[in-house]
Design a protein around this motif. Structure first.
Motif, PDB file in Angstrom:
ATOM      1  N   ARG A 226     -25.135 -24.424  24.374  1.00 19.39           N
ATOM      2  CA  ARG A 226     -24.788 -23.711  23.140  1.00 19.39           C
ATOM      3  C   ARG A 226     -24.700 -22.216  23.439  1.00 19.39           C
ATOM      4  O   ARG A 226     -25.602 -21.651  24.027  1.00 19.39           O
ATOM      5  CB  ARG A 226     -25.835 -23.967  22.066  1.00 19.39           C
ATOM      6  CG  ARG A 226     -25.493 -23.301  20.733  1.00 19.39           C
ATOM      7  CD  ARG A 226     -26.427 -23.742  19.625  1.00 19.39           C
ATOM      8  NE  ARG A 226     -26.326 -25.151  19.318  1.00 19.39           N
ATOM      9  CZ  ARG A 226     -25.369 -25.691  18.553  1.00 19.39           C
ATOM     10  NH1 ARG A 226     -24.429 -24.947  18.056  1.00 19.39           N
ATOM     11  NH2 ARG A 226     -25.363 -26.990  18.313  1.00 19.39           N
TER      12      ARG A 226
ATOM     13  N   ASN B 102     -17.016 -27.837  20.651  1.00 21.24           N
ATOM     14  CA  ASN B 102     -17.920 -28.600  21.502  1.00 21.24           C
ATOM     15  C   ASN B 102     -17.083 -29.537  22.379  1.00 21.24           C
ATOM     16  O   ASN B 102     -15.851 -29.531  22.305  1.00 21.24           O
ATOM     17  CB  ASN B 102     -18.964 -29.355  20.670  1.00 21.24           C
ATOM     18  CG  ASN B 102     -18.346 -30.374  19.737  1.00 21.24           C
ATOM     19  OD1 ASN B 102     -17.264 -30.907  19.974  1.00 21.24           O
ATOM     20  ND2 ASN B 102     -19.048 -30.662  18.640  1.00 21.24           N
TER      21      ASN B 102
ATOM     22  N   TYR C  23     -19.561 -25.954  25.803  1.00 23.64           N
ATOM     23  CA  TYR C  23     -18.834 -25.406  24.658  1.00 23.64           C
ATOM     24  C   TYR C  23     -17.725 -24.497  25.168  1.00 23.64           C
ATOM     25  O   TYR C  23     -17.902 -23.803  26.173  1.00 23.64           O
ATOM     26  CB  TYR C  23     -19.756 -24.581  23.753  1.00 23.64           C
ATOM     27  CG  TYR C  23     -20.766 -25.412  23.006  1.00 23.64           C
ATOM     28  CD1 TYR C  23     -20.534 -25.801  21.707  1.00 23.64           C
ATOM     29  CD2 TYR C  23     -21.950 -25.827  23.625  1.00 23.64           C
ATOM     30  CE1 TYR C  23     -21.468 -26.577  21.017  1.00 23.64           C
ATOM     31  CE2 TYR C  23     -22.883 -26.591  22.945  1.00 23.64           C
ATOM     32  CZ  TYR C  23     -22.626 -26.962  21.645  1.00 23.64           C
ATOM     33  OH  TYR C  23     -23.536 -27.722  20.968  1.00 23.64           O
TER      34      TYR C  23
ATOM     35  N   CYS D 103     -14.441 -28.488  29.547  1.00 18.50           N
ATOM     36  CA  CYS D 103     -15.388 -28.612  28.442  1.00 18.50           C
ATOM     37  C   CYS D 103     -15.530 -30.081  28.031  1.00 18.50           C
ATOM     38  O   CYS D 103     -16.647 -30.574  27.849  1.00 18.50           O
ATOM     39  CB  CYS D 103     -14.931 -27.757  27.263  1.00 18.50           C
ATOM     40  SG  CYS D 103     -16.072 -27.784  25.865  1.00 18.50           S
TER      41      CYS D 103
END
Length: 113
Positions: A11, A63, A107, A100
């Motif tokens: 994150r 995400n 992220y 990703c």
């Protein structure tokens, strides 16, 4: 106006004064920001895709699941390219989206101007 790309391994954590958290940025791209912003701005809104939601003026975070959906939009985005700068921007974006999408917990941040 441009959109830079940042791939984070967890994150995203933006630096704060006196913060002891480790940076999460794995790599970033600043090369194709203007071309990428132009292409994304021309996408039709309210579609089933994800890329139209990228805000060229603020940060937008995907995400790994959202990146996987957006990766499916790359062929259409390539069809919209009108010059080499656009094509290179989309190829760079595809690489970041793929990395990703295939890296659990990662992220992708679209950094708007």
């Amino acid at each position: 106006m441009g959109i830079d790309l940042q791939l984070h391994n967890s994150r995203p954590q933006w630096p704060r004064r006196h913060s002891r958290r480790k940076p999460t940025v794995v790599r970033q791209s600043h090369e194709h920001g203007a071309a990428l912003a132009q292409l994304i701005a021309e996408l039709p809104a309210n579609t089933s895709g994800k890329l139209w939601m990228v805000d060229p003026y603020n940060d937008t975070v995907f995400n790994e699941q959202q990146a996987a959906v957006a990766l499916g939009e790359i062929p259409d985005l390539l069809d919209r390219c009108t010059d080499n700068s656009h094509t290179e921007a989309v190829r760079d974006l595809a690489t970041y989206l793929n990395d990703c999408a295939t890296t659990p917990g990662s992220y992708l941040v679209f950094v708007g101007d």
